[in-house]
Design a protein around this motif. Structure first.
Motif, PDB file in Angstrom:
ATOM      1  N   SER A   1     -10.617 -19.183  16.621  1.00 33.30           N
ATOM      2  CA  SER A   1     -10.339 -20.603  16.364  1.00 33.30           C
ATOM      3  C   SER A   1     -11.521 -21.237  15.636  1.00 33.30           C
ATOM      4  CB  SER A   1     -10.113 -21.358  17.685  1.00 33.30           C
ATOM      5  OG  SER A   1      -9.094 -20.770  18.459  1.00 33.30           O
ATOM      6  N   ARG A   2     -11.269 -22.376  15.019  1.00 32.14           N
ATOM      7  CA  ARG A   2     -12.333 -23.235  14.498  1.00 32.14           C
ATOM      8  C   ARG A   2     -11.925 -24.652  14.849  1.00 32.14           C
ATOM      9  NH1 ARG A   2     -14.308 -19.208  14.621  1.00 32.14           N
ATOM     10  NH2 ARG A   2     -15.480 -18.020  13.085  1.00 32.14           N
ATOM     11  N   PHE A   3     -12.469 -25.153  15.978  1.00 33.12           N
ATOM     12  CA  PHE A   3     -11.921 -26.393  16.511  1.00 33.12           C
ATOM     13  C   PHE A   3     -12.671 -27.668  16.139  1.00 33.12           C
ATOM     14  CE2 PHE A   3     -15.347 -26.030  19.152  1.00 33.12           C
ATOM     15  CZ  PHE A   3     -15.200 -26.055  20.542  1.00 33.12           C
ATOM     16  N   LEU A   4     -13.641 -27.606  15.219  1.00 31.45           N
ATOM     17  CA  LEU A   4     -14.333 -28.817  14.771  1.00 31.45           C
ATOM     18  C   LEU A   4     -13.855 -29.250  13.383  1.00 31.45           C
ATOM     19  CD1 LEU A   4     -17.968 -28.145  16.039  1.00 31.45           C
ATOM     20  CD2 LEU A   4     -16.027 -29.190  17.220  1.00 31.45           C
ATOM     21  N   TYR A   5     -12.673 -28.833  13.036  1.00 33.55           N
ATOM     22  CA  TYR A   5     -12.129 -29.065  11.698  1.00 33.55           C
ATOM     23  C   TYR A   5     -12.076 -30.545  11.345  1.00 33.55           C
ATOM     24  CZ  TYR A   5      -8.969 -28.408   7.699  1.00 33.55           C
ATOM     25  OH  TYR A   5      -8.415 -28.395   6.450  1.00 33.55           O
ATOM     26  N   TYR A   6     -11.723 -31.411  12.306  1.00 33.85           N
ATOM     27  CA  TYR A   6     -11.506 -32.830  12.008  1.00 33.85           C
ATOM     28  C   TYR A   6     -12.631 -33.741  12.498  1.00 33.85           C
ATOM     29  CZ  TYR A   6      -6.703 -31.747  10.592  1.00 33.85           C
ATOM     30  OH  TYR A   6      -5.594 -31.243   9.950  1.00 33.85           O
ATOM     31  N   ILE A   7     -13.796 -33.181  12.830  1.00 35.17           N
ATOM     32  CA  ILE A   7     -14.850 -34.076  13.321  1.00 35.17           C
ATOM     33  C   ILE A   7     -15.369 -35.000  12.232  1.00 35.17           C
ATOM     34  CG2 ILE A   7     -15.536 -32.543  15.193  1.00 35.17           C
ATOM     35  CD1 ILE A   7     -17.973 -31.730  13.507  1.00 35.17           C
ATOM     36  N   ASN A   8     -15.097 -34.693  10.968  1.00 35.82           N
ATOM     37  CA  ASN A   8     -15.478 -35.609   9.886  1.00 35.82           C
ATOM     38  C   ASN A   8     -14.617 -36.866   9.873  1.00 35.82           C
ATOM     39  OD1 ASN A   8     -13.291 -33.852   9.014  1.00 35.82           O
ATOM     40  ND2 ASN A   8     -13.470 -34.840   7.008  1.00 35.82           N
TER      41      ASN A   8
ATOM     42  N   CYS B   1     -24.529 -28.142  25.741  1.00 38.78           N
ATOM     43  CA  CYS B   1     -24.454 -26.758  25.294  1.00 38.78           C
ATOM     44  C   CYS B   1     -23.063 -26.496  24.697  1.00 38.78           C
ATOM     45  CB  CYS B   1     -24.786 -25.825  26.457  1.00 38.78           C
ATOM     46  SG  CYS B   1     -25.003 -24.094  26.016  1.00 38.78           S
ATOM     47  N   GLY B   2     -22.332 -25.487  25.169  1.00 37.76           N
ATOM     48  CA  GLY B   2     -21.015 -25.209  24.615  1.00 37.76           C
ATOM     49  C   GLY B   2     -20.055 -26.366  24.757  1.00 37.76           C
ATOM     50  N   TRP B   3     -20.260 -27.187  25.759  1.00 37.04           N
ATOM     51  CA  TRP B   3     -19.400 -28.351  25.940  1.00 37.04           C
ATOM     52  C   TRP B   3     -19.773 -29.499  25.017  1.00 37.04           C
ATOM     53  CZ3 TRP B   3     -15.000 -29.441  28.756  1.00 37.04           C
ATOM     54  CH2 TRP B   3     -14.445 -28.317  29.402  1.00 37.04           C
ATOM     55  N   GLY B   4     -20.883 -29.364  24.294  1.00 35.18           N
ATOM     56  CA  GLY B   4     -21.192 -30.323  23.236  1.00 35.18           C
ATOM     57  C   GLY B   4     -20.179 -30.222  22.119  1.00 35.18           C
ATOM     58  N   GLY B   5     -19.861 -28.987  21.703  1.00 36.11           N
ATOM     59  CA  GLY B   5     -18.836 -28.797  20.690  1.00 36.11           C
ATOM     60  C   GLY B   5     -17.470 -29.225  21.175  1.00 36.11           C
ATOM     61  N   ILE B   6     -17.167 -28.928  22.447  1.00 38.86           N
ATOM     62  CA  ILE B   6     -15.882 -29.344  23.007  1.00 38.86           C
ATOM     63  C   ILE B   6     -15.798 -30.863  23.058  1.00 38.86           C
ATOM     64  CG2 ILE B   6     -14.408 -29.242  25.059  1.00 38.86           C
ATOM     65  CD1 ILE B   6     -15.781 -26.486  25.642  1.00 38.86           C
ATOM     66  N   ALA B   7     -16.902 -31.523  23.351  1.00 41.26           N
ATOM     67  CA  ALA B   7     -16.918 -32.991  23.367  1.00 41.26           C
ATOM     68  C   ALA B   7     -16.597 -33.555  21.990  1.00 41.26           C
ATOM     69  CB  ALA B   7     -18.277 -33.502  23.847  1.00 41.26           C
ATOM     70  N   LEU B   8     -17.155 -32.955  20.937  1.00 45.15           N
ATOM     71  CA  LEU B   8     -16.843 -33.417  19.580  1.00 45.15           C
ATOM     72  C   LEU B   8     -15.362 -33.218  19.274  1.00 45.15           C
ATOM     73  CD1 LEU B   8     -19.899 -32.150  17.489  1.00 45.15           C
ATOM     74  CD2 LEU B   8     -19.501 -34.434  18.431  1.00 45.15           C
ATOM     75  N   ASN B   9     -14.813 -32.099  19.731  1.00 44.87           N
ATOM     76  CA  ASN B   9     -13.387 -31.853  19.510  1.00 44.87           C
ATOM     77  C   ASN B   9     -12.544 -32.893  20.235  1.00 44.87           C
ATOM     78  OD1 ASN B   9     -11.517 -30.049  18.176  1.00 44.87           O
ATOM     79  ND2 ASN B   9     -10.845 -29.420  20.203  1.00 44.87           N
ATOM     80  N   ALA B  10     -12.945 -33.250  21.450  1.00 44.43           N
ATOM     81  CA  ALA B  10     -12.227 -34.281  22.204  1.00 44.43           C
ATOM     82  C   ALA B  10     -12.335 -35.640  21.516  1.00 44.43           C
ATOM     83  CB  ALA B  10     -12.768 -34.363  23.631  1.00 44.43           C
ATOM     84  N   ALA B  11     -13.528 -35.958  21.005  1.00 46.77           N
ATOM     85  CA  ALA B  11     -13.725 -37.241  20.323  1.00 46.77           C
ATOM     86  C   ALA B  11     -12.885 -37.332  19.057  1.00 46.77           C
ATOM     87  CB  ALA B  11     -15.195 -37.440  19.988  1.00 46.77           C
ATOM     88  N   ALA B  12     -12.658 -36.186  18.403  1.00 50.37           N
ATOM     89  CA  ALA B  12     -11.823 -36.174  17.205  1.00 50.37           C
ATOM     90  C   ALA B  12     -10.350 -36.306  17.543  1.00 50.37           C
ATOM     91  CB  ALA B  12     -12.048 -34.871  16.428  1.00 50.37           C
TER      92      ALA B  12
ATOM     93  N   MET C   1     -18.802 -23.209  20.043  1.00 53.65           N
ATOM     94  CA  MET C   1     -18.310 -21.998  20.701  1.00 53.65           C
ATOM     95  C   MET C   1     -17.451 -21.145  19.784  1.00 53.65           C
ATOM     96  SD  MET C   1     -19.749 -22.097  23.596  1.00 53.65           S
ATOM     97  CE  MET C   1     -18.900 -20.668  24.220  1.00 53.65           C
ATOM     98  N   THR C   2     -16.644 -21.776  18.956  1.00 54.88           N
ATOM     99  CA  THR C   2     -15.758 -21.002  18.092  1.00 54.88           C
ATOM    100  C   THR C   2     -16.550 -20.299  16.990  1.00 54.88           C
ATOM    101  OG1 THR C   2     -15.295 -22.962  16.729  1.00 54.88           O
ATOM    102  CG2 THR C   2     -13.787 -22.497  18.533  1.00 54.88           C
TER     103      THR C   2
END
Length: 378
Positions: free
Chosen positions: A275-282, A161-172, A188-189
């Motif tokens: 915030s927009r915290f998935l900026y670098y997941i690419n 859920c919301g921690w799915g996006g946080i996980a992607l941010n951590a992986a980046a 979440m953002t």
């Protein structure tokens, strides 16, 4: 009433008003964690795994409480997985089930309560931060890397859920994370700043929200919001009914869960809306699997995140980046017929977790993803 309910939706939950037991804890109360030792999960303990309570520190000086699941048939140094989510939930709920299922399949698996949440430390209670929550995942990787039975080069994470996006941010952010699964994910953002389906993506709406929250800091900084509405209105949207059936019934209720009780500090989630915290997941080079239900109201978050992660551009992302340097190890998995909450525990044919399990979560497929991608480099 239906429009009012939709307007009240916040961070995957609903606004309610009640007394928060956790909020009465003082800073001194949280210095030494008082961990519950009896089994209090919403699922039974598997006979195939061992379980114990553990704690570990974050770089922000907070102590996180966690459940460590290991296969009973341990075999030297094993691959490991850290799990958290959903946002507003505890390790006694979905994340613990995911961890236990992975341990059954040969992984050391850690389900943790995020900072300020559940049995973990931090006051005021149920406060959130993009930085601190991303660090929670990285601190879990720190902990797993130091375990005698873990191969530190084979660590993955699961965010729900919301921690799915946080996980992607951590992986980046953390290259030690070799494989990531984002299950039934929220960004979440994006939802905090733009509303559902970007329906409130307007400067005027955001300004009004900022103005309200700014005043809230002085009027009542401990006010809570975001727990699932109770009693449930007859005209509630289906996804709200699904949340109720998981968080407010024996299927998934836990007294330490904000989603089961009274949510999060209203001003404690302000950082997500700005915030927009998935900026670098690419730029994530490691393997990623984004899993969503076909009928999930949140499906658009996962599909957009996957598209941006691979192509560097997607609807809902105002920025454009370069295509991913390693797109071949990125996957999007849509589960036919599944709703958002079906991927919390697999779903049931009747309400309150009764009837037959629908088994919507492909546990073996998730394990195979990690086995394929948590391999030693040649």
């Amino acid at each position: 009433m239906r429009k009012a309910i939709l307007a009240a939706v916040l961070l995957g939950g609903m606004l309610i008003g009640c007394t928060n037991k956790e909020q009465t804890k003082t800073e001194e109360d949280m210095t030494t964690l008082n961990l519950t030792q009896e089994w209090d999960k919403v699922f039974p303990l598997s006979e195939k795994v061992n379980h114990r309570k553990v704690t570990f520190e974050t770089q922000y000086g907070l102590t996180l409480a966690a459940d460590l699941y290991t296969p009973k048939a341990e075999n030297g140094k094993m691959p490991a997985i850290a799990v958290s989510g959903p946002f507003g939930a505890t390790k006694e709920q979905s994340s613990g089930l995911y961890a236990m299922q992975m341990a059954e399949r040969g992984f050391v698996a850690l389900a943790f309560d995020p900072s300020y949440t559940g049995e973990s430390s931090g006051t005021p209670r149920r406060t959130a931060s993009p930085d601190i929550n991303t660090e929670d995942f990285m601190a879990a990787v720190d902990f797993l890397s130091k375990q005698d039975n873990v191969d530190a080069d084979k660590i993955g994470i699961i965010g729900i859920c919301g921690w799915g996006g946080i996980a992607l941010n951590a992986a980046a952010t953390d290259t030690r994370i070799k494989a990531t699964i984002a299950s039934t994910m929220y960004d979440m953002t994006r939802v905090s700043g733009n509303g559902y389906y970007d329906s409130d993506d307007k400067e005027e709406t955001r300004h009004a929200s900022r103005e309200s929250l700014s005043k809230q800091r002085l009027s009542d900084p401990m006010a809570m919001a975001g727990g699932v509405i109770d009693p449930l209105p007859d005209d509630a949207p289906q996804f709200v009914k699904d949340y109720y059936d998981y968080y407010k019934t024996p299927r998934g209720y836990n007294e330490r869960s904000g989603n089961s009780t009274d949510g999060w500090r209203t001003i404690g989630t302000l950082g997500y809306s700005n915030s927009r915290f998935l900026y670098y997941i690419n730029e994530i080079r490691s393997a990623v699997l984004v899993m969503h239900g076909e009928k999930a109201h949140s499906r658009y978050f996962g599909e957009a995140a996957y598209k941006y992660m691979v192509e560097g551009k997607a609807e809902g992302y105002n920025f454009i980046g370069k295509p991913n340097p390693n797109p071949a190890n990125k996957q999007l998995l849509i589960i036919p017929g599944a709703s958002h909450c079906d991927l919390y525990d697999g779903g049931y044919t009747e309400l309150k977790g009764k009837g037959q399990p629908k088994n919507m979560i492909p546990w073996d497929k998730l394990a195979d993803f990690f086995k394929e991608n948590l391999k030693s480099e040649e």
